[in-house]
Write an enzyme that holds these catalytic residues in place. Sequence first.
Site, PDB file in Angstrom:
ATOM      1  N   ALA A  67      41.400  38.016  42.768  1.00 19.29           N
ATOM      2  CA  ALA A  67      42.408  36.889  42.435  1.00 19.29           C
ATOM      3  C   ALA A  67      42.900  36.143  43.542  1.00 19.29           C
ATOM      4  O   ALA A  67      43.136  36.679  44.840  1.00 19.29           O
ATOM      5  CB  ALA A  67      43.505  37.726  41.863  1.00 19.29           C
ATOM      6  N   GLY A  68      43.190  34.923  43.497  1.00 20.87           N
ATOM      7  CA  GLY A  68      43.814  34.049  44.394  1.00 20.87           C
ATOM      8  C   GLY A  68      43.024  32.886  44.807  1.00 20.87           C
ATOM      9  O   GLY A  68      43.342  31.794  45.171  1.00 20.87           O
ATOM     10  N   PHE A  69      41.572  33.264  44.649  1.00 24.83           N
ATOM     11  CA  PHE A  69      40.599  31.986  45.024  1.00 24.83           C
ATOM     12  C   PHE A  69      40.654  30.982  43.976  1.00 24.83           C
ATOM     13  O   PHE A  69      40.863  29.601  44.142  1.00 24.83           O
ATOM     14  CB  PHE A  69      39.294  32.427  45.190  1.00 24.83           C
ATOM     15  N   THR A  91      46.663  34.210  40.327  1.00 26.19           N
ATOM     16  CA  THR A  91      47.676  35.013  39.492  1.00 26.19           C
ATOM     17  C   THR A  91      48.183  33.767  38.726  1.00 26.19           C
ATOM     18  O   THR A  91      48.649  32.775  39.010  1.00 26.19           O
ATOM     19  CB  THR A  91      48.670  35.584  40.131  1.00 26.19           C
ATOM     20  N   ASN A 154      44.460  37.779  36.065  1.00 23.74           N
ATOM     21  CA  ASN A 154      45.693  38.493  36.904  1.00 23.74           C
ATOM     22  C   ASN A 154      46.803  37.724  36.478  1.00 23.74           C
ATOM     23  O   ASN A 154      46.682  36.575  36.674  1.00 23.74           O
ATOM     24  CB  ASN A 154      45.240  38.358  38.415  1.00 23.74           C
ATOM     25  N   SER A 190      52.682  40.864  44.930  1.00 24.05           N
ATOM     26  CA  SER A 190      52.737  39.887  45.866  1.00 24.05           C
ATOM     27  C   SER A 190      54.033  39.828  46.413  1.00 24.05           C
ATOM     28  O   SER A 190      55.042  39.910  46.112  1.00 24.05           O
ATOM     29  CB  SER A 190      52.672  38.557  45.195  1.00 24.05           C
ATOM     30  N   THR A 193      56.811  36.193  45.765  1.00 27.53           N
ATOM     31  CA  THR A 193      57.833  35.998  44.679  1.00 27.53           C
ATOM     32  C   THR A 193      59.047  36.607  44.700  1.00 27.53           C
ATOM     33  O   THR A 193      58.843  37.998  44.852  1.00 27.53           O
ATOM     34  CB  THR A 193      57.010  36.138  43.138  1.00 27.53           C
ATOM     35  N   THR A 259      48.016  41.699  49.588  1.00 30.55           N
ATOM     36  CA  THR A 259      48.060  41.471  50.997  1.00 30.55           C
ATOM     37  C   THR A 259      49.377  42.304  51.449  1.00 30.55           C
ATOM     38  O   THR A 259      50.257  42.825  50.645  1.00 30.55           O
ATOM     39  CB  THR A 259      48.605  40.027  51.182  1.00 30.55           C
ATOM     40  N   GLY A 312      40.177  43.590  53.314  1.00 24.89           N
ATOM     41  CA  GLY A 312      39.465  43.985  54.679  1.00 24.89           C
ATOM     42  C   GLY A 312      37.853  44.043  54.483  1.00 24.89           C
ATOM     43  O   GLY A 312      37.158  44.726  55.352  1.00 24.89           O
TER      44      GLY A 312
END
Length: 359
Positions: A67-69, A91, A154, A190, A193, A259, A312
Site C-alpha cells: 500500500a502507498g504506491f 490507504t 488498505n 502510519s 495521522t 514505516t 527493506g
Amino acid sequence: MRFYPMFFQAVFSRMDAEKAHRVGFAGVRAARAVRLSTALRVYTRADPALEVEALGLRFPSPFGLAAGFDKGAEGIGALTDLGFGHVEIGTVTAQAQPGNPRPRLFRLVRDRAVVNRMGFNNDGAEAVAPRLARARRELEADHRGRARPVLGVNIGKTKVVPLEDAVDDYLQSTRTLAPLADYLVVNVSSPNTPGLRRLQDIESLRPLLSAVGAAADEAAARHVPLLVKIAPDLSEEDVLAVADLALDLGLDGIVATNTTISREGLVADPAEVEACGAGGLSGAPLRERSLEVLRLLRERVGDRLVLVSVGGVTTAEDVQERLAAGATLVQGYTGFLYEGPFWARSINQGLARLARRRG
C-alpha cells in the site's frame, strides 16, 4: 533493465520526489492505455511454480506491491501487468482528504530509503469503489485460465475524525470497499495521522478489528480475509500482544511492518536527514527490524496466521529470506522507486532461479 538506474540518476533524482512518483506512475498507466499490456504480461508473467495459496486465494507470485504506491486504485491493471502477484491499494479513508502540506516525500538515495509524511492523501472510499470494481473486472478478463493477481485494500482513519469515533469511520470504508476487495487490511500504524498509532493499543484494537471484520463479511456476503498492519516501532511485548489478539479474534493475518519513525543507522549526512523532517522511513534501513518482527511473529503464531512481510526488500534473495523466515507473502514499495518498472519481473525471475537450485 539496468538502464533505469541511469535514468533515475539523470531525471527522477533531479525532480521533487512526489512529482517523480506521479510522472513514473503516469508512465506505467500509459503503457496499458496504449495497449502494451498483453505484451508486457507475456514478458513479466511469473513462473507458475511460484503460485501461492493463502487467505483462501491463489496468488500468481508471493511478491506484491505494498500500500502507498497506488492510493486511489488508479492503476491496478497497469501495475499487475508488471508482474506483481498482488497489489494492495490505499490507504483509503472514509472521507476524501488532501493529506499533509507539501513537500512531504523525500529520498535518501545513499540509504536507498524514502521519508514520507503524506498523511493518507486520497479521494475517499466512495470515489475509490467504482475504480476497484472496474479493476476487478479487468483482472478477471486479463487472466482467464490462470491465477489472477490479487487485490488488497488498505483502510485508515480520516484525519479530522476524533479517535473516539475511529471505529465508525473505519466501518464506513469497510462497508463501501470490502465487497470489492480480495482481502482487507486495517492500517493503525502510519506515523503521519496524529494519534493513529494509539489504536495499536490492545484495548483500542480489539473493538476496532472485531467491528471491521463483522462489517466486512456482512457487506460482502462472504468472508473477506482481514489483516492488521503494525509498526516496526512496537516493543517486543506489544508485537506479541497484537499476535495474540489476532489469534483470539480469528484474524487471517498480520502485515509487518509499516514505516518507522527511527533514523538510526543511516549513512546519509545528518543535515540531509534533518531536512526531511518528520515522517515514516521506508526502504533498505528497515530491513533488519522488519525481519526481526517477522521472526518474532512466526514463532508466536506458528502456521495459524498469514504473515505478510514488508520493509527493506530489494532483491529476490531478500524475498526468499522473508519466505524462509516464515512469511507467506512479501511486499515491496521503496525498491520500486529505485529499481524501476521491471523490478517485480526481476524478483520473480530470481525466485524461480532460487527454487530451481533448491530443487
